[in-house]
Design a protein around this motif. Structure first.
Motif, mmCIF file in Angstrom:
data_model
loop_
_atom_site.group_PDB
_atom_site.id
_atom_site.type_symbol
_atom_site.label_atom_id
_atom_site.label_comp_id
_atom_site.label_asym_id
_atom_site.label_seq_id
_atom_site.Cartn_x
_atom_site.Cartn_y
_atom_site.Cartn_z
ATOM 1 N N UNK A 100 1.011 -1.144 0.161
ATOM 2 C CA UNK A 100 -0.103 -0.050 -0.012
ATOM 3 C C UNK A 100 0.937 1.311 -0.204
ATOM 4 N N UNK A 101 1.820 1.328 0.823
ATOM 5 C CA UNK A 101 2.793 2.488 1.119
ATOM 6 C C UNK A 101 3.369 2.664 -0.156
ATOM 7 N N UNK A 102 4.202 1.665 -0.738
ATOM 8 C CA UNK A 102 5.018 1.933 -1.913
ATOM 9 C C UNK A 102 4.070 2.030 -3.065
ATOM 10 N N UNK A 103 3.013 1.660 -3.286
ATOM 11 C CA UNK A 103 1.913 1.963 -4.561
ATOM 12 C C UNK A 103 1.755 3.417 -4.247
ATOM 13 N N UNK A 104 1.507 3.965 -3.283
ATOM 14 C CA UNK A 104 1.060 5.261 -3.262
ATOM 15 C C UNK A 104 2.325 6.320 -3.248
ATOM 16 N N UNK A 105 3.482 5.767 -2.359
ATOM 17 C CA UNK A 105 4.468 6.933 -2.614
ATOM 18 C C UNK A 105 5.700 6.716 -3.407
ATOM 19 N N UNK A 129 10.376 6.785 -1.474
ATOM 20 C CA UNK A 129 9.724 7.372 -0.540
ATOM 21 C C UNK A 129 9.361 7.076 0.572
ATOM 22 N N UNK A 130 9.258 5.734 0.524
ATOM 23 C CA UNK A 130 8.542 4.734 1.779
ATOM 24 C C UNK A 130 9.723 4.444 2.733
ATOM 25 N N UNK A 131 9.605 4.505 3.944
ATOM 26 C CA UNK A 131 10.776 4.069 4.747
ATOM 27 C C UNK A 131 10.197 2.813 5.688
ATOM 28 N N UNK A 132 11.222 2.304 6.277
ATOM 29 C CA UNK A 132 11.031 1.068 6.971
ATOM 30 C C UNK A 132 10.251 1.317 8.152
ATOM 31 N N UNK A 133 10.394 2.695 8.964
ATOM 32 C CA UNK A 133 9.569 3.102 9.729
ATOM 33 C C UNK A 133 7.951 3.080 9.560
ATOM 34 N N UNK A 134 7.910 3.603 8.425
ATOM 35 C CA UNK A 134 6.322 3.832 7.907
ATOM 36 C C UNK A 134 5.713 2.398 7.687
ATOM 37 N N UNK A 135 6.405 1.613 7.172
ATOM 38 C CA UNK A 135 5.985 0.020 6.790
ATOM 39 C C UNK A 135 5.803 -0.520 8.258
ATOM 40 N N UNK A 136 6.769 -0.578 9.280
ATOM 41 C CA UNK A 136 6.403 -0.923 10.595
ATOM 42 C C UNK A 136 5.300 -0.388 11.208
ATOM 43 N N UNK A 180 16.455 -8.641 5.580
ATOM 44 C CA UNK A 180 17.699 -8.077 5.983
ATOM 45 C C UNK A 180 17.491 -6.523 5.702
ATOM 46 N N UNK A 181 16.753 -6.027 4.739
ATOM 47 C CA UNK A 181 17.011 -4.637 4.237
ATOM 48 C C UNK A 181 15.350 -4.442 3.650
ATOM 49 N N UNK A 182 15.133 -3.117 3.509
ATOM 50 C CA UNK A 182 13.784 -2.770 2.670
ATOM 51 C C UNK A 182 13.837 -3.144 1.439
#
Length: 201
Positions: free
Chosen positions: A25-30, A34-41, A56-58
């Motif tokens: 959802x976040x990556x499709x929107x932004x 622009x999408x951070x690991x903090x936002x995903x979490x 291991x990483x985003x």
């Protein structure tokens, strides 16, 4: 002991699923950058460390996300055509792709945005995964040419790529601009395009 291990596996799978859904959802929107690991979490309702515990990483999360999403589409393609003759199988493939995109619209938007980017770490993985989906379409077209159902001069590889791309773009356009149309109506329109060129006689 096995019950404990099974419980851990189920919890881990559930957590990964939440991370996948949040990332989609976040990556499709932004967009990816622009999408951070903090936002995903945060969206998944887990601690940031949980993301890194599972991936291991985003980039690793995104690559696994692609494997999961495109792999699911390929599985649905194969299930849809099981036991069908080429003409019916093509119709089933079109319907399966539209149904899939209707269910996983955010992932389809993400796939369309990333499909032709050549500067990503996961480009090779995505190319391979797309190739697996397209190969299912190509198998049906090849069988149809051999049986005489499809035009003898059909360029199977290019036609399979075209059908995959048309289904993706048409489905997203439908869901965004004409959501009142039924999936049956959209499938019929796509099949009319296919029949105008691919089907012999």
């Amino acid at each position: 002991m096995d019950g404990v291990a099974d419980g851990r596996t189920r919890r881990r799978d559930a957590t990964r699923q939440k991370l996948f859904e949040s990332a989609i959802i976040l990556i499709a929107e932004r967009g990816f950058d622009a999408t951070t690991v903090d936002e995903i979490a945060e969206r998944a309702g887990v601690a940031k460390g949980t993301v890194y515990y599972n991936f291991a990483s985003k980039n690793a999360l995104f690559e696994e996300l692609l494997r999961y999403g495109v792999g699911l589409l390929t599985d649905e393609f194969r299930s849809a055509i099981d036991g069908l003759e080429p003409r019916e199988a093509i119709a089933a493939l079109v319907r399966a792709q539209l149904d899939y995109i209707q269910r996983y619209r955010a992932f389809a938007q993400l796939l369309l945005a990333e499909m032709w980017r050549t500067n990503r770490e996961w480009q090779q993985t995505l190319t391979m995964l797309r190739g697996e989906s397209v190969s299912v379409i190509a198998e049906v077209l090849t069988a149809g040419v051999a049986s005489g159902d499809f035009a003898a001069d059909l360029d199977v590889r290019l036609s399979a790529l075209a059908l995959f791309g048309v289904g993706l773009v048409v489905a997203l356009d439908w869901l965004l601009f004409e959501p009142e149309r039924t999936v049956d109506d959209v499938a019929a329109a796509v099949l009319a395009i296919v029949r105008s060129r691919a089907i012999a006689g």
